[in-house]
Design an enzyme around this catalytic site. Sequence first.
Site, mmCIF file in Angstrom:
data_model
loop_
_atom_site.group_PDB
_atom_site.id
_atom_site.type_symbol
_atom_site.label_atom_id
_atom_site.label_comp_id
_atom_site.label_asym_id
_atom_site.label_seq_id
_atom_site.Cartn_x
_atom_site.Cartn_y
_atom_site.Cartn_z
ATOM 1 N N ASP A 142 2.319 -2.847 13.495
ATOM 2 C CA ASP A 142 1.572 -3.476 12.288
ATOM 3 C C ASP A 142 1.746 -4.935 12.062
ATOM 4 O O ASP A 142 2.238 -5.393 10.942
ATOM 5 C CB ASP A 142 1.991 -2.646 11.058
ATOM 6 C CG ASP A 142 0.983 -2.955 9.829
ATOM 7 O OD1 ASP A 142 1.319 -2.702 8.658
ATOM 8 O OD2 ASP A 142 -0.023 -3.397 10.320
ATOM 9 N N ALA A 195 4.465 1.106 -0.879
ATOM 10 C CA ALA A 195 5.843 1.140 -1.313
ATOM 11 C C ALA A 195 5.868 -0.004 -2.446
ATOM 12 O O ALA A 195 5.090 -1.062 -2.430
ATOM 13 C CB ALA A 195 7.071 1.079 -0.376
ATOM 14 N N GLY A 235 0.882 -1.137 0.082
ATOM 15 C CA GLY A 235 0.010 0.061 0.022
ATOM 16 C C GLY A 235 0.873 1.022 -0.084
ATOM 17 O O GLY A 235 0.377 2.290 -0.300
#
Length: 693
Positions: free
Chosen positions: A133, A22, A20
Site C-alpha cells: 500500500d 483507524a 479508513g
Amino acid sequence: MIGEILGNRYQIEKLIGEGGMALVYLAKDNLLDRPVAIKVLRPEYSSDQEFLERFQREAKSAAKLCHPNVVNIYDVGQRGNTYYIVMEYIEGKSLKELIQEQGQLPVDLSLKIAIQISSALNHAHNNLIVHRDIKPHNIMITKDYRVKVMDFGIARAISSASITRTGVVLGSVHYFSPEQATGKEVTSASDLYSLGIVLYEMLTGKVPFEGDTPVGIAYQHVQAEIPSILEKRPDIPLDVVNIVNKALAKKPEDRFQSALEMEQKLSEAFNRIYNITPDKIPYTQINHLAKKENEQKTDEPRAIDATTIKAKANANNDSTMVFDQTQHALRDERDILSMSKKDNKEEKSSTNKTALKFILILLLVMLPLYLVLKVSMFLNVPEVVVPNIIGLTQDSAQTLLDRERLGFEIEAEVFDPDIPKGYVISQQPAADRKVKVNRNIRVILSKGPELIVVPDLLGLDIREAQVELQNKALEAGEREYVESDDVLPGKIIEQFPEAFTEVEKGTKVSLKISKAPLTTTFLMPDLTRRTRYEAELILSQNNLELGEVYTQYDSFLPENYVIDHNPPANSEVVEGSIVDITISAKGEPLSKPDSSLSTGLPEDNSDLTIPEIRIRGRKEREVSILVTRPGVIKIVVIDEKGSHDVYRAEHREGDFIQKVVGGMGIQGIPDVFIQVWLDGDLLNEVALADISQ
C-alpha cells in the site's frame, strides 16, 4: 479516548489523524517520557477475529524492521475490544499534504524522496515484507525533508477485509499495480510500481489515472498506457522519465528487479543531473545548481579570431619602425645596452623591495586573521541532536550515527535474556541531547541470553540431579517415572534437553526416573501446615522415606510445623522416594542441635530414631561497590533456589552502590554465594556460611 491510558503506559493526548481503518492519536509514553503515535482500529474491524489475529501477526512482523526511513513500531496491544499499535511519532506532514500544498515538486526534491522510499522498501523486502500500500498518505516528510514510510505489513492484514470497504479501496486504487488490480500474487515488484506512481505524482502534481469508480481506475492500470509525463511537465530530465516509465511497466519482469536497483538508478540520475550525490547536499541548495551552471557557461573566455591576431601583429611592426627611425640619435649601441641594463637593474631592485614590503604587510595582516579563524573553527564546532539508537542492531545504529556525523563506540557487551544478540541495550550520551559533531556515542550491546551447558544427570537420583541443576542455574522440570529392569529405582534414565547441549539460563530440564516393575506412581501428599509427627506418619503410610530435616526460624507457623518439603505437593513420586522437610522453629538459631528441642512426638515414642536437624535460614550481606569505570553492574545470588539476579543497572564512573542481598542456606555451611559483575567481568565473589541474626 482523550485522557485515557492504554496498557498502563500510554496516555492519550489528542486526535491527530483519521484513516479508513483507524484513528491516530498523539500520546505520551509515561514509562520512557516520550511522545508516541497510537493507531486505534475502528470498531468494525474489532469483530473479525481472523482479521485481528492476522493484523497482530503482521504488525509484530513489521516491528522487526529497523531503518532510518521506516516508522518504528514500538508496541501492539489490546484493551477490551480496542486494538491498537504504538508507533514512532513523526513531526511533519504526509507526502500527500506536501503535494496538495505545492503541486508539482522540484525534480531534485522528488528524486531525494524517491531514493529514501526505495531504501526503506529494500530493507523491508530483504526481511520478506511487502508493503502492498505504498502511497503518499503513508509517507511522512519531516521538517528537514527526511522520509518515514509507515504501515509496513498492516496493508497485508487489511487486504482481505478492505476490499468491501469503498473508502479504503478508493484511497489506494490510484496506486494499485496491475497484479493487485487483477487479484494476482503480490510481490515486491508491486511496491516498485506503486513507488513509480508516487514519483509520477510528485513530478506532475497528479496521479496518472482518474475515474468515477475504483473498478474504472483499476482497469486503467491493467490496460491503459501511462499518460506521457513530458506532456504534463516538459522540463523533466530524460533520465528521470526513463526511470518512471520502467517502474510503471505493466509486467513485473519488465520493472526494476529490486528496490536496491531502483535506488541506484535514482541516485545515478541525480548525480548526472546535478553533478553531486543526493546525500552530500541539503535540499535548500539543490535548486540553485542549474542556475549556477548557466552562469559558469557565460563566464567562459571567448575564442579569439584571426582578425584580432593580425591587428596585434601589425601594431608590433609599427613600433619597430619608429624605433629604427630614432636610433641614429644615439651615439653608440654599447651605450644603449649599458643604459638599458642599468635601468633594468634599478627597476628590478625597486620591484623586489616593493614586493617584499607587500608580502610582509600581507603576512602581518593575514596571519592573525588565519589564527583567529582556526581557533574559531575549533571552538565553534556545529552541534547535532543525538538520535535514539536503543533497540537497533549494531549496523543500523552505525548507519544512523554516520548520517548525523557521530561516532560509534562499543563500551561493553553483556548477556541479556530479553534483548537479542547484536542489539543496542543503552547509549551514552542519551537520545535527544545536543553534542558536537564527530562525538563518539558509547553503547552497550547485548550478547543475547546467557547459555548454560546442561550437565549429565543420567544415573543420579532426583536429589543429586536437583543440586547439579541448581549449580548450573537451571531448574528441574517435569518428572516422569518409567519401569526399568536394568536401572535401580529412583535413578534418572533420560533427560531433556540432553547433556552437554547449550540452553538459556533458567531453562527447565525434564527428567525420566526409573521405578521397579509393577510400581505405581502417585501424587506427593501435601505436608505443609502439619506437625512433624503428622508428616512422618503420612510418609510412613505412603511408603516414603524421611530425608533431611531443615529448620527455619521466625516462621508464622507454630514450632515444629512443616513449612516446605521436597518433592513438592502434587508432584509424581513412587514408593521409597526420599522426602526432605523444613520445619518451623522459634528463638535464636542454634549452632548445634539442642537435646531439649521439642520434636512434637509422643513421649512413648522416645526410642524412635530422629534424623539430625540441620538449621536453615536466610543469610545476608551488605554489598558496597565503588564503580571504577562506566558499565552495567550486576549482583547475582546463588543459593539453594539456584542463581538469580538481584540487582542490575548501568552506572557511570565514580557511582557508589550500597545494597543488602542474601539467600537461603544451612547454618555453618558456605552455600550462599554473592557475585558482583561489571560488563560480564566477575569483580568479586563471597560465600556466606552463617545465618543472619
